[in-house]
Design an enzyme around this catalytic site. Structure first.
Site, PDB file in Angstrom:
ATOM      1  N   GLY A   1     -44.786  18.660 -42.733  1.00 25.08           N
ATOM      2  CA  GLY A   1     -44.804  17.585 -42.408  1.00 25.08           C
ATOM      3  C   GLY A   1     -46.055  16.706 -41.685  1.00 25.08           C
ATOM      4  O   GLY A   1     -47.004  16.923 -42.466  1.00 25.08           O
TER       5      GLY A   1
ATOM      6  N   LYS B   1     -43.194  26.391 -49.126  1.00 25.20           N
ATOM      7  CA  LYS B   1     -44.265  26.101 -48.312  1.00 25.20           C
ATOM      8  C   LYS B   1     -45.422  27.406 -47.871  1.00 25.20           C
ATOM      9  O   LYS B   1     -46.598  27.305 -48.133  1.00 25.20           O
ATOM     10  CB  LYS B   1     -44.007  25.556 -46.952  1.00 25.20           C
ATOM     11  CG  LYS B   1     -43.072  24.143 -47.006  1.00 25.20           C
ATOM     12  CD  LYS B   1     -42.329  23.970 -45.805  1.00 25.20           C
ATOM     13  CE  LYS B   1     -41.751  22.645 -46.187  1.00 25.20           C
ATOM     14  NZ  LYS B   1     -40.883  22.241 -45.035  1.00 25.20           N
TER      15      LYS B   1
ATOM     16  N   GLY C   1     -27.933  14.229 -40.142  1.00 25.77           N
ATOM     17  CA  GLY C   1     -28.914  13.981 -41.136  1.00 25.77           C
ATOM     18  C   GLY C   1     -30.174  15.018 -41.224  1.00 25.77           C
ATOM     19  O   GLY C   1     -31.195  15.057 -42.041  1.00 25.77           O
TER      20      GLY C   1
ATOM     21  N   THR D   1     -36.898   7.414 -48.045  1.00 22.26           N
ATOM     22  CA  THR D   1     -37.318   7.572 -46.611  1.00 22.26           C
ATOM     23  C   THR D   1     -38.884   7.613 -46.345  1.00 22.26           C
ATOM     24  O   THR D   1     -39.455   6.800 -45.704  1.00 22.26           O
ATOM     25  CB  THR D   1     -36.797   8.604 -45.898  1.00 22.26           C
ATOM     26  OG1 THR D   1     -35.163   8.522 -45.989  1.00 22.26           O
ATOM     27  CG2 THR D   1     -37.057   8.560 -44.300  1.00 22.26           C
TER      28      THR D   1
ATOM     29  N   ASP E   1     -36.804  26.673 -48.868  1.00 26.38           N
ATOM     30  CA  ASP E   1     -38.037  25.726 -48.498  1.00 26.38           C
ATOM     31  C   ASP E   1     -39.145  26.373 -47.964  1.00 26.38           C
ATOM     32  O   ASP E   1     -40.086  26.009 -47.997  1.00 26.38           O
ATOM     33  CB  ASP E   1     -37.195  24.531 -47.658  1.00 26.38           C
ATOM     34  CG  ASP E   1     -38.194  23.516 -47.146  1.00 26.38           C
ATOM     35  OD1 ASP E   1     -38.549  22.824 -47.993  1.00 26.38           O
ATOM     36  OD2 ASP E   1     -38.530  23.880 -45.851  1.00 26.38           O
TER      37      ASP E   1
ATOM     38  N   ALA F   1     -40.905   4.557 -48.487  1.00 27.12           N
ATOM     39  CA  ALA F   1     -40.703   3.350 -47.609  1.00 27.12           C
ATOM     40  C   ALA F   1     -41.594   3.311 -46.221  1.00 27.12           C
ATOM     41  O   ALA F   1     -42.406   2.419 -46.007  1.00 27.12           O
ATOM     42  CB  ALA F   1     -39.261   3.100 -47.034  1.00 27.12           C
TER      43      ALA F   1
END
Length: 452
Positions: free
Chosen positions: A136, A207, A189, A14, A203, A17
């Protein structure tokens, strides 16, 4: 015009791309901004035939990321494979040793091997960039590594996992149980089939470990983080928090204390009026408190193909603008050999307010005993409320340390909040309440955090 910056991209999922599409769509703009083209010259992926929405026919294909990392056809190796070891580590290490710049979005890799990789990059005189590894599309790495130079950071904290934040948001907004919210997140998702990494705090911990190193100049210490997830948060906790003027968020917090650096990931009650309490859904937010700038809070999309690709493209642009032959900025904000050993502050030394929910036997003297044990530990109570029914207590079981009484009357729920106290005091008081035999399920303890 300078020669192109040749990019080798390992991983075309994901994010990969999205990076490939952005490089193609923004080619002219990036050339104008950087003074040289950024060209995708090589890629590595398992499936060559998959339609990724971009023409990759001009790129050289590799089946092995390590072979791509060695290739003389690239200047930068972009690692978007994932995983803390294996081919991701081998590819990054090989690229650095071959004198290639590296861009990665792999927080697990950095949390485990970041200091060693930073040393390799410095030795080779190349750049190791990893903006996409934390929060992100929020440019928190660049901000802390460069823009806050000269600031002494005292605390960094934030919402760093969109899955957990989505679940907590839905629980409050729609009155849906944790299990049902998680199922929705998986269907949409936002959560993996095995959501443990997100909902139990791993997670966020990876970070946070990276941000801690940047904030305090210490070696990365991902294994020295106190961690609690959100799977035990009940609707009753969400409702009680709102009634008290708070909202529950899963926060990662790192702060300097007289004992050392404290790193912790856990559900936290933040004031409803605070900015971070307004961060909803899959959005992330990171706050930095420092002596010169004061408090800085950055919010934005914390995951997703385009948001993460934006951070990767920003890292590539920085490399394209860099001057060959000039000493590069250290990956972790200062030379790796100047990072101080991490000294962990005990979690039990943490000071702040606390929310405590206890499901107790409905019998005389319970309130008085709870108040007495709190007072014995020097804990000042801000509020104490009794409800007639327990808000979904954790079921009793063979591993429950609090015992079981089959003749228990209908339970009562006691909810209390404290003024500033210590973790040790709260835990010791609860231990005494347990010894009295008042509790019939595990207590819920949530820290109340001062937040911007």
């Amino acid at each position: 015009m300078s020669e192109s910056l040749r990019v080798g991209l390992a991983g075309l999922g994901t994010v990969g791309a999205s990076v490939a599409r952005a490089l193609a769509a923004k080619a002219d703009e990036l050339t104008a901004q950087c003074g040289r083209p950024i060209e995708l010259t090589a890629v590595c992926a398992r499936n060559r035939d998959q339609d990724r929405g971009v023409d990759l026919s001009q790129a050289q294909w590799f089946d092995d990321p390590v072979a791509l990392a060695k290739s003389n056809q690239i200047d930068v190796f972009v690692e978007l494979i994932g995983g803390e070891d294996g081919v991701a580590l081998d590819g990054v290490t090989t690229a650095l040793e071959a004198g290639r710049h590296v861009v990665t979005a792999n927080k697990a890799l950095l949390a485990k091997h970041g200091v060693g990789l930073a040393e390799r990059a410095e030795k080779a005189g190349v750049i190791l960039n990893f903006e996409a590894a934390v929060a992100g599309g929020i440019p928190i790495i660049k901000t802390m590594r460069e823009s806050l130079s000269g600031n002494a950071v005292s605390r960094v904290y934030g919402i760093m996992n969109g899955t957990a934040n989505y679940i907590l948001t839905r629980m409050e907004r729609d009155g849906i149980s944790f299990a049902n919210c998680l199922a929705d997140a998986q269907r949409l998702g936002y959560a993996e089939a095995d959501p443990t990494f997100d909902i139990e705090g791993h997670d966020t911990a990876h970070k946070l470990a990276i941000l801690t190193s940047l904030a305090f100049g210490t070696q990365i210490a991902a294994d020295d983080i106190y961690m609690e997830g959100i799977s035990n948060i009940a609707l009753g906790d969400i409702e009680a928090a709102r009634e008290l003027g708070y909202r529950i968020k899963l926060l990662g917090v790192a702060q300097r204390t007289p004992e050392g650096i404290e790193q912790r990931v856990h559900p936290t009650m933040v004031p409803l009026g605070s900015v971070i309490a307004q961060v909803e859904g899959v959005t992330n937010a990171v706050a930095v408190e420092a002596d010169i700038v004061g408090t800085l809070l950055m919010s934005g999309p914390g995951a997703g193909g385009d948001a993460t690709a934006s951070a990767v493209i920003g890292d590539l642009a920085d490399i394209a603008k860099s001057q060959p032959g000039r000493q590069q900025a250290p990956a972790l904000g200062r030379p790796a050999d100047r990072l101080q050993p991490y000294k962990r502050a005990r979690m039990r030394a943490h000071e702040g307010g606390y929310f405590v929910r206890m499901t107790v036997h409905d019998r005389p003297g319970v309130f008085a005993d709870i108040a007495r044990h709190m007072a014995d530990q020097g804990i000042s109570l801000e509020s104490i409320v009794q409800h007639g029914a327990a808000p979904h207590p954790v079921p009793m079981g063979p591993d429950n340390p609090y015992g079981e009484d089959e003749e228990t009357p209908s339970p009562k729920t006691v909810i209390l909040t404290t003024h500033e106290t210590t973790e040790r005091a709260v835990r010791d008081a609860i231990a005494q309440i347990v010894e009295d035999g008042h509790l019939i399920s595990r207590p819920q303890v949530i820290r109340i955090e001062r937040a911007g």
